[in-house]
Structures are given as C-alpha cells and as structure tokens.
Design a protein around this motif. Structure first.
Motif, PDB file in Angstrom:
ATOM      1  N   ASP A  21       0.800  -1.218   0.000  1.00  0.00           N
ATOM      2  CA  ASP A  21       0.000   0.000   0.000  1.00  0.00           C
ATOM      3  C   ASP A  21       0.835   1.271   0.000  1.00  0.00           C
ATOM      4  OD1 ASP A  21      -2.353  -1.438  -0.011  1.00  0.00           O
ATOM      5  OD2 ASP A  21      -2.581  -1.384   2.164  1.00  0.00           O
ATOM      6  N   ASP A  22       2.049   1.196   0.554  1.00  0.00           N
ATOM      7  CA  ASP A  22       2.838   2.410   0.754  1.00  0.00           C
ATOM      8  C   ASP A  22       3.985   2.613  -0.235  1.00  0.00           C
ATOM      9  OD1 ASP A  22       4.265   0.270   1.715  1.00  0.00           O
ATOM     10  OD2 ASP A  22       5.021   1.324   3.471  1.00  0.00           O
ATOM     11  N   LYS A  23       4.032   1.809  -1.316  1.00  0.00           N
ATOM     12  CA  LYS A  23       5.093   1.979  -2.311  1.00  0.00           C
ATOM     13  C   LYS A  23       4.612   1.516  -3.679  1.00  0.00           C
ATOM     14  CE  LYS A  23       7.859  -0.665   0.360  1.00  0.00           C
ATOM     15  NZ  LYS A  23       7.103  -1.281   1.368  1.00  0.00           N
ATOM     16  N   PRO A  24       5.264   1.954  -4.743  1.00  0.00           N
ATOM     17  CA  PRO A  24       4.836   1.535  -6.080  1.00  0.00           C
ATOM     18  C   PRO A  24       5.111   0.051  -6.317  1.00  0.00           C
ATOM     19  CG  PRO A  24       6.743   3.010  -6.206  1.00  0.00           C
ATOM     20  CD  PRO A  24       6.351   2.905  -4.763  1.00  0.00           C
ATOM     21  N   ASP A  25       4.343  -0.555  -7.220  1.00  0.00           N
ATOM     22  CA  ASP A  25       4.558  -1.953  -7.581  1.00  0.00           C
ATOM     23  C   ASP A  25       5.944  -2.121  -8.195  1.00  0.00           C
ATOM     24  OD1 ASP A  25       1.985  -2.454  -6.762  1.00  0.00           O
ATOM     25  OD2 ASP A  25       1.178  -2.787  -8.769  1.00  0.00           O
ATOM     26  N   ARG A  26       6.521  -3.311  -7.979  1.00  0.00           N
ATOM     27  CA  ARG A  26       7.815  -3.671  -8.566  1.00  0.00           C
ATOM     28  C   ARG A  26       7.620  -4.940  -9.370  1.00  0.00           C
ATOM     29  NH1 ARG A  26      12.528  -2.420  -5.299  1.00  0.00           N
ATOM     30  NH2 ARG A  26      13.645  -3.271  -7.067  1.00  0.00           N
ATOM     31  N   PHE A  27       8.315  -5.066 -10.487  1.00  0.00           N
ATOM     32  CA  PHE A  27       8.132  -6.183 -11.407  1.00  0.00           C
ATOM     33  C   PHE A  27       9.418  -6.985 -11.533  1.00  0.00           C
ATOM     34  CE2 PHE A  27       5.454  -2.613 -12.555  1.00  0.00           C
ATOM     35  CZ  PHE A  27       4.199  -3.202 -12.484  1.00  0.00           C
ATOM     36  N   PHE A  28       9.274  -8.319 -11.500  1.00  0.00           N
ATOM     37  CA  PHE A  28      10.417  -9.226 -11.521  1.00  0.00           C
ATOM     38  C   PHE A  28      10.119 -10.446 -12.383  1.00  0.00           C
ATOM     39  CE2 PHE A  28      10.497  -6.916  -7.581  1.00  0.00           C
ATOM     40  CZ  PHE A  28      11.822  -6.529  -7.476  1.00  0.00           C
ATOM     41  N   THR A  29      11.189 -11.132 -12.787  1.00  0.00           N
ATOM     42  CA  THR A  29      11.085 -12.402 -13.483  1.00  0.00           C
ATOM     43  C   THR A  29      11.796 -13.452 -12.639  1.00  0.00           C
ATOM     44  OG1 THR A  29      11.093 -11.298 -15.627  1.00  0.00           O
ATOM     45  CG2 THR A  29      11.613 -13.651 -15.617  1.00  0.00           C
TER      46      THR A  29
END
Length: 100
Positions: A21-29
């Motif tokens: 809720d308190d930070k932007p989404d992060r994307f990983f593989t």
C-alpha cells in the motif's frame, strides 16, 4: 493475476508483481525457486523458507524471501540484494501476484 500461494514453486520465466500500500509496484522475473531448509530450522518453521532468485527490469538479481506471519494469517515478501547488507522498509512487500 492471482496471489502467489505460500511455498508455490514458480517456474523460471514467471513474471511477478510485488505490491504494498505504501510503495509503487515492482516487477520481476523468476530465475529459480528454492526451499531453504536451513533458514526454516533457524526460524522454527515446520518446513523450509520459500525463496526465489529473481531479476528486476533493470537486470539486477535479488533474492525474494516469502515469510508467513501465522498469528495474523498474512505473508510478507522480503527483497534482498546480495550487494546490500540488510533489509529496510523499502525491502518489505505485502503481496505478490503472478499472471495466469
């Protein structure tokens, strides 16, 4: 998208989205899934600690550690980079989603 189940062995190439809720989404593989039995014993868990070797969009490699908080029936995702000494609040995420 669906939540990742505790200890789910995701195959290499799977895309993960970490959210909080308190930070932007992060994307990983996902590169590799491991079940760390030693950490499981150290944390007094009945099984191992689910750990994923992941790569972020910028190409850096991280370990993503999935921990359960049994009293609250919740999970936390801890992101750790080998070139950093420890965890901080930016390293903790509330959930992980995987595309179906």
């Amino acid at each position: 998208m669906r939540p990742v189940a505790f200890g789910e062995a995701l195959p290499a190439g799977t895309r993960l989205t970490l959210s909080s809720d308190d930070k932007p989404d992060r994307f990983f593989t996902v590169i590799k899934f491991l079940l760390d039995e030693t950490s499981g014993v150290a944390l007094a868990l009945t099984g191992g600690v689910p750990t994923y070797q992941v790569e972020e969009e910028e190409g850096r490699t991280h370990l993503l550690i999935q921990l359960t908080i049994e009293e609250q029936n919740e999970q936390r995702w801890c992101l750790w980079r080998p070139d950093h000494a420890g965890f901080d609040s930016r390293s903790i995420f509330e959930g992980a989603l995987v595309g179906e």
